[in-house]
Design an enzyme around this catalytic site. Sequence first.
Site, mmCIF file in Angstrom:
data_model
loop_
_atom_site.group_PDB
_atom_site.id
_atom_site.type_symbol
_atom_site.label_atom_id
_atom_site.label_comp_id
_atom_site.label_asym_id
_atom_site.label_seq_id
_atom_site.Cartn_x
_atom_site.Cartn_y
_atom_site.Cartn_z
ATOM 1 N N CYS A 80 6.209 -12.631 5.647
ATOM 2 C CA CYS A 80 5.547 -12.338 4.373
ATOM 3 C C CYS A 80 4.609 -13.471 3.970
ATOM 4 C CB CYS A 80 6.579 -12.005 3.303
ATOM 5 S SG CYS A 80 5.887 -11.182 1.843
ATOM 6 N N HIS A 187 10.604 -8.815 5.766
ATOM 7 C CA HIS A 187 11.620 -9.857 5.631
ATOM 8 C C HIS A 187 12.867 -9.531 6.458
ATOM 9 C CE1 HIS A 187 9.874 -11.937 2.038
ATOM 10 N NE2 HIS A 187 9.324 -10.751 1.835
ATOM 11 N N GLU A 189 15.046 -11.510 7.415
ATOM 12 C CA GLU A 189 16.144 -12.371 6.963
ATOM 13 C C GLU A 189 16.961 -11.734 5.851
ATOM 14 O OE1 GLU A 189 12.724 -13.411 4.212
ATOM 15 O OE2 GLU A 189 12.986 -12.813 6.305
#
Length: 211
Positions: A80, A187, A189
């Site tokens: 991002c 994302h 994560e």
Amino acid sequence: MTPVVGVLALQGDVREHLAALDACGVRSVAVRRPVELDTVEALVLPGGESTTMSRLLETFELLEPVRARIAAGMPAYGSCAGMILLAREVLDGRPDQQQLGGLDVVVRRNAFGRQVDSFETDLTVDGVSGGPMRAVFIRAPWVESTGPAVQVLATVPRLTLAGSDAGPAAGRAVAVRQGAVLATSFHPELTGDGRLHALFCDMVRETAAAA
């Protein structure tokens, strides 16, 4: 030896990236100062707010050292805001926004809209086995154009998970790679799916083996 991978820890999803890197078998460390950058073999640039991260890179005297390490071949991954920082050029950014230039791409900042326009969808990512992965887009950029050395790994499908038309986002590149530099608009994560980080960790090991 176990590779040491840093996560730029000035702002953004730092803890989530540290945990994902540890899970794929490398040693992760937070990087806030040039002396900490000197200890790592690769660097993750997390999601967050790209203009804030740009200013903090300068404040903490990390902008030029990170730029130089990437230019010298250090593996880097940006999610991002990290993708925005790695791009050669950003559309709709601030005039004083600094770029690291690790990817020959032009990205559009906040291309998917405001926070309320955040969404999830399933993406097939080249180089990632095991089927589609869930992608979370939060005020995300997309890639407007790529240079000849850039490989597009994933594009937005026409329909989102909710079944709505992706509209102007359909077909946009949202995961790219150029040599040892990887970036995603989304994302990984935040989803618990470690396959994208595993791909990056493999890139780090390959770069170390070739040195």
